[in-house]
Design a protein around this motif. Structure first.
Motif, mmCIF file in Angstrom:
data_model
loop_
_atom_site.group_PDB
_atom_site.id
_atom_site.type_symbol
_atom_site.label_atom_id
_atom_site.label_comp_id
_atom_site.label_asym_id
_atom_site.label_seq_id
_atom_site.Cartn_x
_atom_site.Cartn_y
_atom_site.Cartn_z
ATOM 1 N N ALA A 24 0.819 -1.217 0.000
ATOM 2 C CA ALA A 24 0.000 0.000 0.000
ATOM 3 C C ALA A 24 0.852 1.266 0.000
ATOM 4 N N SER A 25 2.125 1.150 0.350
ATOM 5 C CA SER A 25 2.996 2.326 0.344
ATOM 6 C C SER A 25 3.214 2.858 -1.077
ATOM 7 N N SER A 30 -8.877 3.178 -5.902
ATOM 8 C CA SER A 30 -10.202 2.545 -5.941
ATOM 9 C C SER A 30 -10.602 2.181 -7.380
ATOM 10 N N TYR A 31 -10.181 2.987 -8.352
ATOM 11 C CA TYR A 31 -10.463 2.674 -9.753
ATOM 12 C C TYR A 31 -9.821 1.341 -10.137
ATOM 13 N N TRP A 32 -8.565 1.160 -9.762
ATOM 14 C CA TRP A 32 -7.854 -0.072 -10.119
ATOM 15 C C TRP A 32 -8.450 -1.273 -9.387
ATOM 16 N N MET A 33 -8.878 -1.065 -8.149
ATOM 17 C CA MET A 33 -9.526 -2.154 -7.401
ATOM 18 C C MET A 33 -10.827 -2.562 -8.091
ATOM 19 N N GLU A 34 -11.578 -1.600 -8.581
ATOM 20 C CA GLU A 34 -12.828 -1.909 -9.298
ATOM 21 C C GLU A 34 -12.539 -2.684 -10.585
ATOM 22 N N VAL A 63 -11.932 -9.457 -12.876
ATOM 23 C CA VAL A 63 -11.098 -10.665 -13.012
ATOM 24 C C VAL A 63 -10.839 -11.281 -11.635
ATOM 25 N N ARG A 64 -11.790 -11.090 -10.746
ATOM 26 C CA ARG A 64 -11.659 -11.539 -9.360
ATOM 27 C C ARG A 64 -11.284 -13.007 -9.225
ATOM 28 N N ASP A 65 -11.835 -13.856 -10.076
ATOM 29 C CA ASP A 65 -11.640 -15.297 -9.940
ATOM 30 C C ASP A 65 -10.406 -15.837 -10.656
ATOM 31 N N THR A 66 -9.515 -14.952 -11.110
ATOM 32 C CA THR A 66 -8.301 -15.410 -11.761
ATOM 33 C C THR A 66 -7.141 -15.410 -10.768
ATOM 34 N N ALA A 67 -6.043 -16.013 -11.167
ATOM 35 C CA ALA A 67 -4.856 -16.115 -10.313
ATOM 36 C C ALA A 67 -4.157 -14.759 -10.174
ATOM 37 N N ALA A 110 -1.810 -7.399 -4.736
ATOM 38 C CA ALA A 110 -1.547 -7.950 -3.399
ATOM 39 C C ALA A 110 -2.546 -7.413 -2.383
ATOM 40 N N VAL A 111 -2.781 -6.103 -2.405
ATOM 41 C CA VAL A 111 -3.728 -5.500 -1.456
ATOM 42 C C VAL A 111 -5.152 -5.937 -1.793
ATOM 43 N N TYR A 112 -5.494 -5.958 -3.065
ATOM 44 C CA TYR A 112 -6.835 -6.396 -3.488
ATOM 45 C C TYR A 112 -7.126 -7.806 -2.977
ATOM 46 N N ARG A 113 -6.182 -8.704 -3.182
ATOM 47 C CA ARG A 113 -6.387 -10.100 -2.775
ATOM 48 C C ARG A 113 -6.499 -10.220 -1.256
ATOM 49 N N LYS A 114 -5.686 -9.472 -0.536
ATOM 50 C CA LYS A 114 -5.749 -9.510 0.933
ATOM 51 C C LYS A 114 -7.078 -8.958 1.428
ATOM 52 N N ASP A 115 -7.489 -7.821 0.871
ATOM 53 C CA ASP A 115 -8.734 -7.176 1.298
ATOM 54 C C ASP A 115 -9.976 -7.997 0.957
ATOM 55 N N ASN A 116 -9.873 -8.860 -0.054
ATOM 56 C CA ASN A 116 -11.009 -9.662 -0.488
ATOM 57 C C ASN A 116 -10.896 -11.133 -0.095
#
Length: 68
Positions: free
Chosen positions: A9-10, A24-28, A33-37, A60-66
């Motif tokens: 996140a830094s 937040s745009y990139w997270m959206e 493609v949430r279900d991909t590796a 990395a942050v997206y996967r951890k947060d979800n």
């Protein structure tokens, strides 16, 4: 005094500055493609113009947060 952000996140302030969009745009975008590796998600962001290191940090942050 605010706590110093560490880890992936830094990179977020430099990502927002370089690409002109909030994290937040990139997270959206990753929601599509949430279900991909992990690396497939990194490639997805790279295909949108993001550099490898920045894409890896966002994923990395997206996967951890979800819980992925």
């Amino acid at each position: 005094m605010a706590e110093k952000v560490t880890g992936p996140a830094s990179y977020f302030p430099s990502i927002e500055k370089k690409y002109g969009r909030p994290v937040s745009y990139w997270m959206e975008q990753l929601d599509t493609v949430r279900d991909t590796a992990h690396m497939e998600q990194v490639t997805y962001l790279k295909d949108m113009g993001m550099g490898h290191g920045h894409a890896n940090a966002v994923v990395a942050v997206y996967r951890k947060d979800n819980g992925l």
